[in-house]
Design a protein around this motif. Structure first.
Motif, mmCIF file in Angstrom:
data_model
loop_
_atom_site.group_PDB
_atom_site.id
_atom_site.type_symbol
_atom_site.label_atom_id
_atom_site.label_comp_id
_atom_site.label_asym_id
_atom_site.label_seq_id
_atom_site.Cartn_x
_atom_site.Cartn_y
_atom_site.Cartn_z
ATOM 1 N N ALA A 119 25.430 -28.940 -9.796
ATOM 2 C CA ALA A 119 26.775 -29.495 -8.107
ATOM 3 C C ALA A 119 26.389 -28.582 -7.245
ATOM 4 N N GLN A 120 25.507 -28.018 -7.109
ATOM 5 C CA GLN A 120 25.178 -27.311 -5.940
ATOM 6 C C GLN A 120 24.980 -28.649 -4.939
ATOM 7 N N LYS A 121 25.760 -28.073 -3.719
ATOM 8 C CA LYS A 121 25.476 -28.696 -2.181
ATOM 9 C C LYS A 121 23.870 -29.048 -1.600
ATOM 10 N N TYR A 122 23.669 -30.120 -1.699
ATOM 11 C CA TYR A 122 22.857 -30.244 -0.457
ATOM 12 C C TYR A 122 22.363 -31.794 0.416
ATOM 13 N N SER A 123 22.223 -30.904 1.357
ATOM 14 C CA SER A 123 22.016 -32.255 2.613
ATOM 15 C C SER A 123 21.241 -33.528 2.351
ATOM 16 N N GLN A 124 20.454 -34.127 1.962
ATOM 17 C CA GLN A 124 19.546 -35.876 1.346
ATOM 18 C C GLN A 124 18.879 -35.741 2.158
ATOM 19 N N SER A 125 19.437 -35.671 3.675
ATOM 20 C CA SER A 125 18.209 -35.804 4.930
ATOM 21 C C SER A 125 17.877 -34.516 5.157
ATOM 22 N N GLY A 126 17.722 -33.200 4.454
ATOM 23 C CA GLY A 126 17.307 -32.026 5.103
ATOM 24 C C GLY A 126 17.465 -31.483 5.900
ATOM 25 N N SER A 127 18.462 -31.759 6.663
ATOM 26 C CA SER A 127 19.354 -31.073 8.197
ATOM 27 C C SER A 127 19.671 -29.865 7.411
ATOM 28 N N THR A 128 20.370 -30.003 6.674
ATOM 29 C CA THR A 128 21.291 -29.533 6.300
ATOM 30 C C THR A 128 21.307 -28.453 5.162
ATOM 31 N N THR A 129 21.827 -26.955 5.555
ATOM 32 C CA THR A 129 21.637 -25.648 4.731
ATOM 33 C C THR A 129 22.414 -25.636 3.581
ATOM 34 N N TYR A 130 23.442 -25.758 2.482
ATOM 35 C CA TYR A 130 23.789 -25.019 1.828
ATOM 36 C C TYR A 130 23.841 -23.822 1.423
ATOM 37 N N PRO A 131 25.171 -22.756 1.737
ATOM 38 C CA PRO A 131 24.258 -21.256 0.718
ATOM 39 C C PRO A 131 24.439 -22.364 -0.988
ATOM 40 N N THR A 132 23.583 -21.142 -1.197
ATOM 41 C CA THR A 132 23.717 -21.073 -2.538
ATOM 42 C C THR A 132 24.070 -20.102 -3.791
ATOM 43 N N THR A 133 24.722 -19.197 -3.037
ATOM 44 C CA THR A 133 25.736 -18.313 -3.756
ATOM 45 C C THR A 133 26.432 -18.125 -5.025
ATOM 46 N N ALA A 134 27.544 -19.343 -4.699
ATOM 47 C CA ALA A 134 28.024 -19.828 -5.906
ATOM 48 C C ALA A 134 26.918 -19.933 -6.990
ATOM 49 N N ALA A 135 26.280 -20.945 -7.231
ATOM 50 C CA ALA A 135 25.462 -21.215 -8.243
ATOM 51 C C ALA A 135 24.685 -19.873 -8.812
ATOM 52 N N GLU A 136 24.351 -18.785 -7.879
ATOM 53 C CA GLU A 136 23.574 -17.299 -8.250
ATOM 54 C C GLU A 136 24.685 -17.046 -9.278
ATOM 55 N N LEU A 137 26.270 -16.687 -8.770
ATOM 56 C CA LEU A 137 27.026 -16.247 -8.827
ATOM 57 C C LEU A 137 27.619 -17.115 -10.299
#
Length: 265
Positions: A119-137
């Motif tokens: 459940a890392q947020k991501y853009s299905q269109s690839g047009s948006t970049t979401y932070p991965t900070t939470a996953a990394e922590l």
């Protein structure tokens, strides 16, 4: 078999990624941690092939039914000791549960061999970049406990031939910054649908997995966790699919996993 399961209703709004008008989502808001974050550099410990296994899942509705079928796979291998599988009770993105007390307490509640993060947020269109900070922590927290962090890139939506690789690449980026292993779920689904286009893996919504899809994903985790080829699993009468389909699934999983790096350190 000791399996602790929490069953939750599927929640369409909590799955996959989202889109936004901006090209880059803002960083996570600063919050006061409700416990002491681990400090230091913690190496990746790969507990693959080191039973007895204790596995915890953190994710949204795509993770809900995986423990059920994964437990049946472990049960079918009589050479493995009992396994404990538990799922976090909430359905949330990793960023949403970052400071959720219940999720933090669960991770620190016992000596897990594997912590699965989906459940890392991501853009299905690839047009948006979401932070991965939470996953990394979350990954760092698991490493501090000597649990093997395993990222769970979701399966592609029905008819989307690019999403599996898109999600795999996204999670490789996360693992390269915060060492972790990756279950190549999307790549397995892509290959299976190429080889067997008439076997349906999705629910009618085209997003969630049906029973066959859940079993295919569970086979990926069985291999990633144990290091064992799935072809060694016998026919399992408790699985509600034809054994011929089960054999096809095992062949595809073993092929993809054998040709894909699993851990990044």
């Amino acid at each position: 078999m000791r399996v602790m399961l929490s069953f939750l209703m599927l929640c369409l709004t909590s799955c996959g990624g989202g889109t936004s008008q901006s090209a880059l989502q803002p960083a996570l808001p600063v919050k006061t941690p409700i416990f002491s974050e681990p400090n230091g550099d913690f190496p990746l410990q790969n507990n693959q092939g080191k039973p007895p296994y204790s596995i915890v899942f953190f994710g949204n509705s795509h993770s809900t039914n995986i423990p059920t079928y994964l437990s049946l796979l472990f049960k079918a291998n009589n050479s493995l000791p009992d396994v404990t599988i538990q799922r976090a009770p909430s359905i949330a993105f990793l960023s949403e549960r970052l400071y959720e007390q219940e999720s933090i307490d669960l991770l620190y509640s016992r000596r897990w061999t594997h912590a699965i993060f989906q459940a890392q947020k991501y853009s299905q269109s690839g047009s948006t970049t979401y932070p991965t900070t939470a996953a990394e922590l979350w990954i760092k927290r698991a490493r501090s406990l000597q649990a093997t962090p395993v990222l769970y890139p979701e399966h592609p939506q029905q008819g989307n031939t690019d999403e599996g690789q898109q999600l795999q690449s996204l999670h490789i980026g996360i693992a390269s910054r915060s060492p972790a292993c990756i279950a190549p779920v999307g790549l397995v689904w892509d290959e299976f649908q190429i080889q067997y286009p008439n076997i349906v893996l999705h629910e009618t919504d085209g997003n969630h997995a049906n029973i066959a899809g859940h079993i295919l994903t569970s086979l990926v985790f069985y291999h990633v966790i144990t290091g064992l080829d799935t072809k060694g699993l016998p026919a399992i009468t408790e699985l509600p699919i034809d054994n011929g389909v089960f054999v096809k699934m095992k062949n595809v999983v073993d092929f993809i996993v054998a040709h894909q790096p699993l851990c990044y350190s």
